[in-house]
Design a protein around this motif. Sequence first.
Motif, PDB file in Angstrom:
ATOM      1  N   GLY A  23     -29.180   9.123  -4.188  1.00 38.59           N
ATOM      2  CA  GLY A  23     -30.519   9.245  -4.749  1.00 38.59           C
ATOM      3  C   GLY A  23     -30.527   9.132  -6.263  1.00 38.59           C
ATOM      4  N   LEU A  24     -29.548   9.737  -6.899  1.00 37.62           N
ATOM      5  CA  LEU A  24     -29.470   9.664  -8.364  1.00 37.62           C
ATOM      6  C   LEU A  24     -29.171   8.240  -8.832  1.00 37.62           C
ATOM      7  CD1 LEU A  24     -27.565  13.009  -9.023  1.00 37.62           C
ATOM      8  CD2 LEU A  24     -30.003  12.551  -9.349  1.00 37.62           C
ATOM      9  N   ILE A  25     -28.326   7.542  -8.090  1.00 36.10           N
ATOM     10  CA  ILE A  25     -28.019   6.143  -8.432  1.00 36.10           C
ATOM     11  C   ILE A  25     -29.285   5.287  -8.304  1.00 36.10           C
ATOM     12  CG2 ILE A  25     -26.772   4.081  -7.644  1.00 36.10           C
ATOM     13  CD1 ILE A  25     -24.494   6.097  -6.827  1.00 36.10           C
ATOM     14  N   ILE A  26     -30.031   5.508  -7.237  1.00 38.25           N
ATOM     15  CA  ILE A  26     -31.260   4.726  -7.030  1.00 38.25           C
ATOM     16  C   ILE A  26     -32.253   5.006  -8.149  1.00 38.25           C
ATOM     17  CG2 ILE A  26     -33.263   4.448  -5.515  1.00 38.25           C
ATOM     18  CD1 ILE A  26     -31.215   5.023  -3.174  1.00 38.25           C
ATOM     19  N   ARG A  27     -32.428   6.277  -8.519  1.00 41.11           N
ATOM     20  CA  ARG A  27     -33.359   6.588  -9.605  1.00 41.11           C
ATOM     21  C   ARG A  27     -32.928   5.910 -10.910  1.00 41.11           C
ATOM     22  NH1 ARG A  27     -33.279  11.563  -6.969  1.00 41.11           N
ATOM     23  NH2 ARG A  27     -35.265  11.946  -5.915  1.00 41.11           N
ATOM     24  N   ASP A  28     -31.634   5.931 -11.191  1.00 40.88           N
ATOM     25  CA  ASP A  28     -31.169   5.261 -12.404  1.00 40.88           C
ATOM     26  C   ASP A  28     -31.366   3.747 -12.308  1.00 40.88           C
ATOM     27  OD1 ASP A  28     -30.537   7.581 -13.745  1.00 40.88           O
ATOM     28  OD2 ASP A  28     -28.368   7.389 -13.504  1.00 40.88           O
ATOM     29  N   ALA A  29     -31.222   3.199 -11.116  1.00 38.18           N
ATOM     30  CA  ALA A  29     -31.485   1.767 -10.943  1.00 38.18           C
ATOM     31  C   ALA A  29     -32.952   1.465 -11.231  1.00 38.18           C
ATOM     32  CB  ALA A  29     -31.108   1.321  -9.528  1.00 38.18           C
ATOM     33  N   TRP A  30     -33.839   2.387 -10.891  1.00 38.38           N
ATOM     34  CA  TRP A  30     -35.260   2.222 -11.237  1.00 38.38           C
ATOM     35  C   TRP A  30     -35.448   2.292 -12.748  1.00 38.38           C
ATOM     36  CZ3 TRP A  30     -37.413   6.404  -7.375  1.00 38.38           C
ATOM     37  CH2 TRP A  30     -37.342   5.922  -6.073  1.00 38.38           C
ATOM     38  N   VAL A  31     -34.752   3.242 -13.383  1.00 36.95           N
ATOM     39  CA  VAL A  31     -34.868   3.394 -14.843  1.00 36.95           C
ATOM     40  C   VAL A  31     -34.519   2.082 -15.539  1.00 36.95           C
ATOM     41  CG1 VAL A  31     -33.874   4.520 -16.884  1.00 36.95           C
ATOM     42  CG2 VAL A  31     -34.449   5.901 -14.866  1.00 36.95           C
ATOM     43  N   PHE A  32     -33.409   1.486 -15.142  1.00 31.66           N
ATOM     44  CA  PHE A  32     -32.932   0.266 -15.798  1.00 31.66           C
ATOM     45  C   PHE A  32     -33.545  -1.005 -15.206  1.00 31.66           C
ATOM     46  CE2 PHE A  32     -29.510   3.286 -16.884  1.00 31.66           C
ATOM     47  CZ  PHE A  32     -29.531   3.133 -18.258  1.00 31.66           C
ATOM     48  N   GLU A  33     -34.482  -0.830 -14.282  1.00 32.71           N
ATOM     49  CA  GLU A  33     -35.168  -1.945 -13.638  1.00 32.71           C
ATOM     50  C   GLU A  33     -34.216  -2.898 -12.923  1.00 32.71           C
ATOM     51  OE1 GLU A  33     -37.704  -3.328 -16.882  1.00 32.71           O
ATOM     52  OE2 GLU A  33     -39.330  -2.097 -16.066  1.00 32.71           O
ATOM     53  N   ILE A  34     -33.136  -2.327 -12.417  1.00 31.81           N
ATOM     54  CA  ILE A  34     -32.228  -3.085 -11.552  1.00 31.81           C
ATOM     55  C   ILE A  34     -32.903  -3.256 -10.193  1.00 31.81           C
ATOM     56  CG2 ILE A  34     -29.976  -3.036 -10.386  1.00 31.81           C
ATOM     57  CD1 ILE A  34     -29.013  -1.348 -12.865  1.00 31.81           C
ATOM     58  N   LEU A  35     -33.643  -2.226  -9.803  1.00 35.55           N
ATOM     59  CA  LEU A  35     -34.452  -2.242  -8.585  1.00 35.55           C
ATOM     60  C   LEU A  35     -35.893  -1.901  -8.961  1.00 35.55           C
ATOM     61  CD1 LEU A  35     -32.310  -0.070  -6.114  1.00 35.55           C
ATOM     62  CD2 LEU A  35     -32.495  -2.563  -6.134  1.00 35.55           C
ATOM     63  N   PRO A  36     -36.858  -2.447  -8.244  1.00 33.91           N
ATOM     64  CA  PRO A  36     -38.232  -1.999  -8.460  1.00 33.91           C
ATOM     65  C   PRO A  36     -38.373  -0.572  -7.902  1.00 33.91           C
ATOM     66  CG  PRO A  36     -38.139  -3.526  -6.612  1.00 33.91           C
ATOM     67  CD  PRO A  36     -36.761  -3.495  -7.228  1.00 33.91           C
ATOM     68  N   GLU A  37     -39.294   0.189  -8.447  1.00 33.49           N
ATOM     69  CA  GLU A  37     -39.472   1.565  -8.001  1.00 33.49           C
ATOM     70  C   GLU A  37     -39.959   1.670  -6.561  1.00 33.49           C
ATOM     71  OE1 GLU A  37     -41.185   4.389 -10.826  1.00 33.49           O
ATOM     72  OE2 GLU A  37     -40.790   2.911 -12.409  1.00 33.49           O
ATOM     73  N   THR A  38     -40.360   0.576  -5.989  1.00 31.76           N
ATOM     74  CA  THR A  38     -40.773   0.563  -4.585  1.00 31.76           C
ATOM     75  C   THR A  38     -39.581   0.435  -3.635  1.00 31.76           C
ATOM     76  OG1 THR A  38     -41.115  -1.825  -4.735  1.00 31.76           O
ATOM     77  CG2 THR A  38     -43.049  -0.396  -5.088  1.00 31.76           C
ATOM     78  N   GLU A  39     -38.402   0.097  -4.151  1.00 35.70           N
ATOM     79  CA  GLU A  39     -37.212  -0.079  -3.313  1.00 35.70           C
ATOM     80  C   GLU A  39     -36.572   1.279  -3.050  1.00 35.70           C
ATOM     81  OE1 GLU A  39     -34.913  -0.975  -0.876  1.00 35.70           O
ATOM     82  OE2 GLU A  39     -35.437  -2.931  -1.738  1.00 35.70           O
ATOM     83  N   THR A  40     -36.556   1.711  -1.799  1.00 32.18           N
ATOM     84  CA  THR A  40     -35.983   3.010  -1.420  1.00 32.18           C
ATOM     85  C   THR A  40     -34.547   2.892  -0.923  1.00 32.18           C
ATOM     86  OG1 THR A  40     -36.721   2.906   0.885  1.00 32.18           O
ATOM     87  CG2 THR A  40     -38.280   3.829  -0.748  1.00 32.18           C
ATOM     88  N   CYS A  41     -34.099   1.687  -0.700  1.00 31.16           N
ATOM     89  CA  CYS A  41     -32.761   1.378  -0.189  1.00 31.16           C
ATOM     90  C   CYS A  41     -32.569   1.815   1.264  1.00 31.16           C
ATOM     91  CB  CYS A  41     -31.661   1.965  -1.079  1.00 31.16           C
ATOM     92  SG  CYS A  41     -31.745   1.356  -2.778  1.00 31.16           S
ATOM     93  N   GLU A  42     -33.673   2.070   1.953  1.00 27.56           N
ATOM     94  CA  GLU A  42     -33.597   2.422   3.369  1.00 27.56           C
ATOM     95  C   GLU A  42     -32.944   1.281   4.140  1.00 27.56           C
ATOM     96  OE1 GLU A  42     -36.486   3.709   7.086  1.00 27.56           O
ATOM     97  OE2 GLU A  42     -37.288   3.745   5.043  1.00 27.56           O
ATOM     98  N   GLY A  43     -31.951   1.641   4.960  1.00 22.87           N
ATOM     99  CA  GLY A  43     -31.258   0.658   5.783  1.00 22.87           C
ATOM    100  C   GLY A  43     -30.098  -0.036   5.099  1.00 22.87           C
ATOM    101  N   TRP A  44     -29.841   0.297   3.844  1.00 19.11           N
ATOM    102  CA  TRP A  44     -28.701  -0.302   3.138  1.00 19.11           C
ATOM    103  C   TRP A  44     -27.412   0.299   3.675  1.00 19.11           C
ATOM    104  CZ3 TRP A  44     -29.010  -1.355  -2.774  1.00 19.11           C
ATOM    105  CH2 TRP A  44     -30.166  -2.079  -3.076  1.00 19.11           C
ATOM    106  N   ASP A  45     -26.363  -0.524   3.734  1.00 19.62           N
ATOM    107  CA  ASP A  45     -25.060   0.043   4.058  1.00 19.62           C
ATOM    108  C   ASP A  45     -24.455   0.614   2.773  1.00 19.62           C
ATOM    109  OD1 ASP A  45     -23.362  -1.935   2.699  1.00 19.62           O
ATOM    110  OD2 ASP A  45     -23.774  -3.286   4.367  1.00 19.62           O
TER     111      ASP A  45
END
Length: 102
Positions: A23-45
């Motif tokens: 979860g912390l990695i995903i939030r940081d990815a949102w901060v740096f706009e690596i992922l859009p904030e709509t991406e929850t990574c559900e279903g990712w391996d």
Amino acid sequence: MAQKRNLYPGIHNDRYGGMTDAGLIIRDAWVFEILPETETCEGWDYGRLENLYGQVSEAWEPYGHLVSNLPPELRERHERIHSEGLRKAREAGWKPDHSGED
């Protein structure tokens, strides 16, 4: 027989309201706009999440991995995203564990 792969449930379905390493990695990815904030990574391996961790770590490098070194725009985005995550986690019953186990 093929074995079912472990898949990430998504930040909104994660334990502790998403207050996990993933979860912390995903939030940081949102901060740096690596992922859009709509991406929850559900279903990712978890291999895909590990790759995301590498991208996030690389994005932090110019700032010494310190929030205080972020430029104002990124610092404000970090504060907004992580504050919202903490609020949701607390509403879900998460309490910081000072023993370091969580």
